[in-house]
Motif scaffolding. Sequence first.
Motif, short mmCIF file in Angstrom:
data_model
loop_
_atom_site.label_atom_id
_atom_site.label_comp_id
_atom_site.label_asym_id
_atom_site.label_seq_id
_atom_site.Cartn_x
_atom_site.Cartn_y
_atom_site.Cartn_z
N ASN A 3 0.81 -1.22 0.00
CA ASN A 3 0.00 0.00 0.00
C ASN A 3 0.84 1.28 0.00
O ASN A 3 0.32 2.36 0.24
CB ASN A 3 -0.99 0.01 1.16
CG ASN A 3 -0.31 0.04 2.51
OD1 ASN A 3 0.79 -0.48 2.65
ND2 ASN A 3 -0.94 0.64 3.50
N THR A 4 2.14 1.15 -0.28
CA THR A 4 3.02 2.31 -0.33
C THR A 4 2.50 3.38 -1.31
O THR A 4 2.48 4.57 -0.99
CB THR A 4 4.43 1.88 -0.78
OG1 THR A 4 4.97 1.06 0.24
CG2 THR A 4 5.35 3.05 -1.01
N SER A 24 -0.62 5.15 0.00
CA SER A 24 -0.32 6.00 1.15
C SER A 24 0.41 7.26 0.72
O SER A 24 0.14 8.35 1.23
CB SER A 24 0.60 5.29 2.14
OG SER A 24 0.09 4.06 2.44
N LEU A 25 1.35 7.09 -0.21
CA LEU A 25 2.12 8.27 -0.63
C LEU A 25 1.26 9.24 -1.43
O LEU A 25 1.46 10.45 -1.36
CB LEU A 25 3.37 7.85 -1.40
CG LEU A 25 4.46 7.21 -0.52
CD1 LEU A 25 5.59 6.65 -1.37
CD2 LEU A 25 5.02 8.21 0.49
N ALA A 79 -1.88 9.69 -0.72
CA ALA A 79 -2.65 10.33 0.35
C ALA A 79 -1.81 11.41 1.04
O ALA A 79 -2.29 12.51 1.32
CB ALA A 79 -3.12 9.30 1.37
N ILE A 80 -0.55 11.08 1.31
CA ILE A 80 0.33 12.05 1.96
C ILE A 80 0.51 13.28 1.06
O ILE A 80 0.41 14.42 1.50
CB ILE A 80 1.70 11.41 2.32
CG1 ILE A 80 1.51 10.39 3.45
CG2 ILE A 80 2.73 12.47 2.71
CD1 ILE A 80 2.74 9.56 3.77
N ASN A 115 -2.60 15.20 1.16
CA ASN A 115 -3.10 15.36 2.52
C ASN A 115 -4.57 14.91 2.60
O ASN A 115 -5.43 15.59 3.13
CB ASN A 115 -2.95 16.81 2.98
CG ASN A 115 -3.20 16.93 4.48
OD1 ASN A 115 -3.00 15.96 5.23
ND2 ASN A 115 -3.67 18.09 4.93
#
Lengths: 352, 399, 85
Positions: free
Chosen positions: A117-118, A121-122, A124-125, A128
Amino acid sequence: MEYYIRGIGNISPQETLNSRDFPTELHNENSTILKCIHPDYKDYIDISSRRRMGNVVKMGIASALISLKDAGIENPGAIITCTGLGAVEDTEKFLNSMLDNNEQFLNPAVFIQTTYNTISSLIAIRLNCKNYNSTYVHRSFSFETGLIDALMLIDENEAENVLLGGVDDITLTHFTLFDKLDYWKKSPINQVNLLDSKSIGTIAGEGSTFFTITNQEHPENYCRIKGVFTLFSSDIELVIKKFNSFLQTKDISLNNIDLIMLGLNGDSNFDDRYFSFMKVLNINTPMAVYKHLSGDYYTSSAFATALSALAIYKDEVPDYMMYKSEKPKSIKNILIYNQFRGNEHSFILLGK
Amino acid sequence: MSGKVYVTGIGIISSIGNKVTENLESLLNQKPGISRIQHIDSIYSEHISAGEVGMNNEELCSHLGIKASLGYTRSTLLALVAAKEACDDALYTADENIRTGLISATTVGGMDKSELHYREFHEINTHHCYIATHDCADHTEKLAEELHITDFITTISTACSSSANAILLGSRLIRNGLLDRVLVGGSECLSKFHINGFNSMQILDPNPCKPFDENRKGINLGEAAAYLMLESEDLVKKNNKKYHCVVSGWGNACEAFHQTASSPEGTGAVLAMNKALKTANLLPSEISYINAHGTGTQNNDSSEGKAIETVFQGIPPPISSTKPFTGHTTSAAGAVEAIFSILALQHQILLPNLNFSQQMSELSFSPVTSLQPHTPIRHVLSNSFGFGGNNTSLIFSAE
Amino acid sequence: MEDLIKELKQEIIDEFNFEDMTAEDIDTEAPLFGEGLGLDSIDALSLMVILEKKYGIKIEDPKDGKKIFSTVRTLAEYIAANRKQ
């Protein structure tokens, strides 16, 4: 509930960075592996974030950003990433390093990239985005089951817009290992001749295609998503039975389908399944194909969905996508049928 | 969108037992399954503590009645044991007229065989059957073939929240009327790859882990598989089926903070717990027990603890982490702890947080430290948080 | 010392993939973490691996790393004083 494709970001072995136009010229490689035409990632990701990322992560983030920009949407209500192999390059790196150094001196920065899920997640980061986030990792079902989730999120009012993508890259190690299982052609072949090759194996490919899916009507929507279903079975009769009931629930007949996009990949061991399906149902619908453009990879149906959405949006289909049939006069409904090694079948129905 | 989601079958294999009753017995006897590593040839086997399933692969095969073990990874074997138990418990039979799904979760998939034969794949051309078993989907397809599930199968991998997300997706597919029943869960075997990965991050406690303790030093890895059969209200009523409980709430939120670390205030965890409460239509005060993620790392326990204080406004219900029993079974943890939550609900027991001695200075609460029978429990909240800030909370209710 | 500083800068560029950067671009006295080069907690663990692999130095407590890794100069001084290879 209605669902529309509003934005597309497509990084592939073809010139697909301009989401709203078909590539004018075809890249025409003589090979057993097709690699992506990459954008300059500096335009999308700054150096401090980029420095740990492998190709697959950069492709995923850039195509996600392109899709959102195309849609004119900044922050989606959910992010779903679909990938058969995840960060396979980093997995190989960590594994090699572990075996070479007898489990010592291992770099944790590589290990954390290996988590499937990297990419999600990235993204999403980067955005934000604290909303729903998931990752599907089931071979050729990855994209379709992620799409089913995305449509449900819209039904549940969990999200108005969902960022959904399919991404996989091909590494030399993965290619070499699966070559031993006869997944690929034994010698280079011109990709445009892939589907006439009459030999076993296919061409390996890669790509990252992200969509912004919305429940809002808008003149710049590409198309409607009318339905999706998957079936895990090698029984062609069951496939046909389930397919018929799918059409019934969607209240559409075969005659209303203007174009059928087939996941033919030139592998003589498996392509006949598509033909038996067409024959049993007596389908004379014009046929289009895509794997000679992208190569075959687990989430290639995302690439097929992008091309189909564009065909409906522009009401045209390029010659290089047609397969042994006349072009349709107008394109209102497209059915995408993909299968993987005879037992994973998936159908996506798009409409105007 | 309506209708309850019933749990009609459960199955588990972990370091504290090969089936549900054995797991329950270990929980009741407060008997952890943490020891040095027996089945993996790693330079760390003698130095770290982990929750390892007692049976080796040959024993798992003979337990399953599999004659030739070739082609089965350990994650697949564990998955088959737990999934079959869940199906038997639910009196499952394949039926074409019941729309049936399978959602499984894993993070290392077939890595146990890949790391063993990786060099041979290239050099001496043996063990090729383990090339295609490497990916996450392989164990799911083997389960689907064994159980004749065709309608909807997929695999989720969101690090340590993976199988919680499988339960969440399955519940939603039933609630949305897309499936009538679905087998959900996850399987994760110990691997040298994972041991080295977590070791390189320096978050392995060489001794038994101490979640929510001031002096906690990290996690113990574990292996397990756990599956739940979920069925729609219609199907349960029609067949007058027995059930364990209902899945009443679920919530998934991404913290978007850091690739591995949780935010100090636990923003993502707060969002996930609040979403789950909202789906279940419950007030925080109605939760009887929290089965925490509680890994034993400095970062997780402080972040999760803060988040719980926020959601429960300083007065949380009894809390424990059951990871000192099983180790952190990563992708399987969500399903393992879902089953422990269900056992707590069914037997009206609060499960203990073993190895605890000193309250964390930054938190206002301590976990439950001994088994507490005869406790009225109606709603259990179970947390599962993963790398990438992937946070999922589930609620299991008596009705 | 100056050679070691230059070597470390190159090491940092290679290990952390600062493409388009040269050793001259890194300020010997500037913070490596947070402001400055912008390394984070995961990079700190990677730095510890470099120290162990290349210079035979094992930092037992990650908390000690904070002081040692504050700038290229502090890192170089620590290595010079403790290196075993």
